[in-house]
Scaffold this motif. Structure first.
Motif, PDB file in Angstrom:
ATOM      1  N   GLU A  90      -2.450   4.742 -11.987  1.00 15.52           N
ATOM      2  CA  GLU A  90      -3.513   4.191 -11.181  1.00 15.52           C
ATOM      3  C   GLU A  90      -3.938   2.821 -11.684  1.00 15.52           C
ATOM      4  O   GLU A  90      -4.453   2.008 -10.941  1.00 15.52           O
ATOM      5  CB  GLU A  90      -4.712   5.138 -11.151  1.00 15.52           C
ATOM      6  CG  GLU A  90      -4.417   6.429 -10.411  1.00 15.52           C
ATOM      7  CD  GLU A  90      -5.625   7.336 -10.369  1.00 15.52           C
ATOM      8  OE1 GLU A  90      -6.745   6.843 -10.608  1.00 15.52           O
ATOM      9  OE2 GLU A  90      -5.456   8.524 -10.118  1.00 15.52           O
TER      10      GLU A  90
ATOM     11  N   GLU B  96      -2.328  -1.907  -8.687  1.00 15.62           N
ATOM     12  CA  GLU B  96      -3.776  -1.687  -8.666  1.00 15.62           C
ATOM     13  C   GLU B  96      -4.560  -2.989  -8.629  1.00 15.62           C
ATOM     14  O   GLU B  96      -5.509  -3.142  -7.880  1.00 15.62           O
ATOM     15  CB  GLU B  96      -4.196  -0.868  -9.880  1.00 15.62           C
ATOM     16  CG  GLU B  96      -5.670  -0.516  -9.909  1.00 15.62           C
ATOM     17  CD  GLU B  96      -6.073   0.396  -8.772  1.00 15.62           C
ATOM     18  OE1 GLU B  96      -7.223   0.307  -8.321  1.00 15.62           O
ATOM     19  OE2 GLU B  96      -5.232   1.186  -8.325  1.00 15.62           O
TER      20      GLU B  96
ATOM     21  N   LEU C  25      -4.688  -1.637   0.730  1.00  9.52           N
ATOM     22  CA  LEU C  25      -5.627  -0.644   1.242  1.00  9.52           C
ATOM     23  C   LEU C  25      -5.641   0.580   0.349  1.00  9.52           C
ATOM     24  O   LEU C  25      -4.668   0.867  -0.347  1.00  9.52           O
ATOM     25  CB  LEU C  25      -5.213  -0.204   2.648  1.00  9.52           C
ATOM     26  CG  LEU C  25      -5.058  -1.276   3.721  1.00  9.52           C
ATOM     27  CD1 LEU C  25      -4.516  -0.656   4.993  1.00  9.52           C
ATOM     28  CD2 LEU C  25      -6.380  -1.954   3.978  1.00  9.52           C
ATOM     29  N   THR C  26      -6.721   1.326   0.407  1.00  6.21           N
ATOM     30  CA  THR C  26      -6.720   2.641  -0.229  1.00  6.21           C
ATOM     31  C   THR C  26      -5.909   3.572   0.669  1.00  6.21           C
ATOM     32  O   THR C  26      -5.661   3.262   1.843  1.00  6.21           O
ATOM     33  CB  THR C  26      -8.147   3.197  -0.385  1.00  6.21           C
ATOM     34  OG1 THR C  26      -8.697   3.421   0.922  1.00  6.21           O
ATOM     35  CG2 THR C  26      -9.035   2.262  -1.186  1.00  6.21           C
ATOM     36  N   ALA C  27      -5.518   4.709   0.139  1.00  6.43           N
ATOM     37  CA  ALA C  27      -4.755   5.669   0.944  1.00  6.43           C
ATOM     38  C   ALA C  27      -5.554   6.107   2.173  1.00  6.43           C
ATOM     39  O   ALA C  27      -5.003   6.217   3.274  1.00  6.43           O
ATOM     40  CB  ALA C  27      -4.369   6.876   0.097  1.00  6.43           C
ATOM     41  N   GLU C  28      -6.849   6.318   1.991  1.00  2.00           N
ATOM     42  CA  GLU C  28      -7.692   6.752   3.109  1.00  2.00           C
ATOM     43  C   GLU C  28      -7.751   5.691   4.199  1.00  2.00           C
ATOM     44  O   GLU C  28      -7.646   5.997   5.392  1.00  2.00           O
ATOM     45  CB  GLU C  28      -9.112   7.076   2.626  1.00  2.00           C
ATOM     46  CG  GLU C  28      -9.196   8.277   1.710  1.00  2.00           C
ATOM     47  CD  GLU C  28      -8.833   7.937   0.258  1.00  2.00           C
ATOM     48  OE1 GLU C  28      -8.921   6.748  -0.152  1.00  2.00           O
ATOM     49  OE2 GLU C  28      -8.431   8.861  -0.463  1.00  2.00           O
ATOM     50  N   GLN C  29      -7.911   4.425   3.799  1.00  2.00           N
ATOM     51  CA  GLN C  29      -7.947   3.339   4.770  1.00  2.00           C
ATOM     52  C   GLN C  29      -6.620   3.222   5.513  1.00  2.00           C
ATOM     53  O   GLN C  29      -6.595   3.041   6.733  1.00  2.00           O
ATOM     54  CB  GLN C  29      -8.243   2.000   4.077  1.00  2.00           C
ATOM     55  CG  GLN C  29      -9.637   1.867   3.537  1.00  2.00           C
ATOM     56  CD  GLN C  29      -9.786   0.612   2.681  1.00  2.00           C
ATOM     57  OE1 GLN C  29      -8.865   0.220   1.965  1.00  2.00           O
ATOM     58  NE2 GLN C  29     -10.951  -0.016   2.758  1.00  2.00           N
TER      59      GLN C  29
ATOM     60  N   GLN D 172       1.999   6.856  -6.780  1.00  6.64           N
ATOM     61  CA  GLN D 172       0.956   7.798  -7.191  1.00  6.64           C
ATOM     62  C   GLN D 172       1.355   9.226  -6.844  1.00  6.64           C
ATOM     63  O   GLN D 172       1.067  10.149  -7.598  1.00  6.64           O
ATOM     64  CB  GLN D 172      -0.370   7.449  -6.534  1.00  6.64           C
ATOM     65  CG  GLN D 172      -1.013   6.223  -7.116  1.00  6.64           C
ATOM     66  CD  GLN D 172      -2.294   5.841  -6.412  1.00  6.64           C
ATOM     67  OE1 GLN D 172      -2.606   6.350  -5.343  1.00  6.64           O
ATOM     68  NE2 GLN D 172      -3.033   4.931  -7.005  1.00  6.64           N
TER      69      GLN D 172
ATOM     70  N   LYS E 118       2.369   1.785  -3.411  1.00  9.83           N
ATOM     71  CA  LYS E 118       1.365   2.315  -4.339  1.00  9.83           C
ATOM     72  C   LYS E 118       1.149   3.815  -4.094  1.00  9.83           C
ATOM     73  O   LYS E 118       1.093   4.601  -5.041  1.00  9.83           O
ATOM     74  CB  LYS E 118       0.057   1.555  -4.167  1.00  9.83           C
ATOM     75  CG  LYS E 118      -1.051   2.046  -5.078  1.00  9.83           C
ATOM     76  CD  LYS E 118      -2.336   1.299  -4.824  1.00  9.83           C
ATOM     77  CE  LYS E 118      -3.461   1.928  -5.613  1.00  9.83           C
ATOM     78  NZ  LYS E 118      -4.764   1.349  -5.259  1.00  9.83           N
ATOM     79  N   MET E 119       1.035   4.214  -2.832  1.00  6.19           N
ATOM     80  CA  MET E 119       0.840   5.632  -2.521  1.00  6.19           C
ATOM     81  C   MET E 119       2.043   6.452  -2.966  1.00  6.19           C
ATOM     82  O   MET E 119       1.892   7.552  -3.494  1.00  6.19           O
ATOM     83  CB  MET E 119       0.607   5.826  -1.022  1.00  6.19           C
ATOM     84  CG  MET E 119      -0.713   5.301  -0.547  1.00  6.19           C
ATOM     85  SD  MET E 119      -1.143   5.720   1.173  1.00  6.19           S
ATOM     86  CE  MET E 119       0.345   5.422   2.085  1.00  6.19           C
TER      87      MET E 119
ATOM     88  N   THR F 252       0.836  -1.201   0.000  1.00  2.39           N
ATOM     89  CA  THR F 252       0.000   0.000   0.000  1.00  2.39           C
ATOM     90  C   THR F 252       0.870   1.249   0.000  1.00  2.39           C
ATOM     91  O   THR F 252       0.607   2.202  -0.740  1.00  2.39           O
ATOM     92  CB  THR F 252      -0.929   0.004   1.231  1.00  2.39           C
ATOM     93  OG1 THR F 252      -1.780  -1.138   1.175  1.00  2.39           O
ATOM     94  CG2 THR F 252      -1.769   1.264   1.285  1.00  2.39           C
TER      95      THR F 252
END
Length: 117
Positions: A50, A55, A67-71, A40, A36-37, A33
């Motif tokens: 993306e 992905e 996870l998503t960045a927010e999670q 991006q 990935k962040m 994660t």
């Protein structure tokens, strides 16, 4: 550790403190994660990132979830809150992860003016 550079013009203090074990485990379990962040963030002008790389779960080690960045930030913030008052607000002060921009070492901005979030 205290030091100066530029003939005393700039003074700095470095303090090394071990992270709580649950935070270390979380960071090590979520390197995909973080990667990935990071990709991006560094390639914000290239919209195809993306869809490339991690992905679709590529590069994720067995047993790792992506996870998503927010999670990621929400879970990390929850872990810091549970770690006690010394770690309150640490998520908003994260300057860098390490080693090699991933991993369970953190560089925190003591004033909270710069962060990765």
């Amino acid at each position: 550790m205290h030091g100066t550079v530029l003939n005393g013009l700039v003074k700095y203090t470095i303090r090394a403190v071990p992270l709580p074990p649950k935070i270390v485990q979380f960071l090590l379990a979520n390197t995909a994660t973080m990667s990935k962040m990071l990709s991006q963030r560094s390639d914000t002008s290239d919209e195809t990132d993306e869809q490339d790389g991690l992905e679709a779960g590529e590069g994720v080690q067995s047993g790792q979830r992506l996870l998503t960045a927010e999670q990621f930030w929400e879970e990390l913030e929850t872990l810091f809150k549970k770690a006690g008052p010394d770690w309150a607000g640490a998520v908003e002060r994260i300057w860098a992860f390490g080693p090699k921009r991933l991993g369970a070492n953190l560089l925190l901005d003591p004033q909270g003016k710069t962060n990765l979030r």
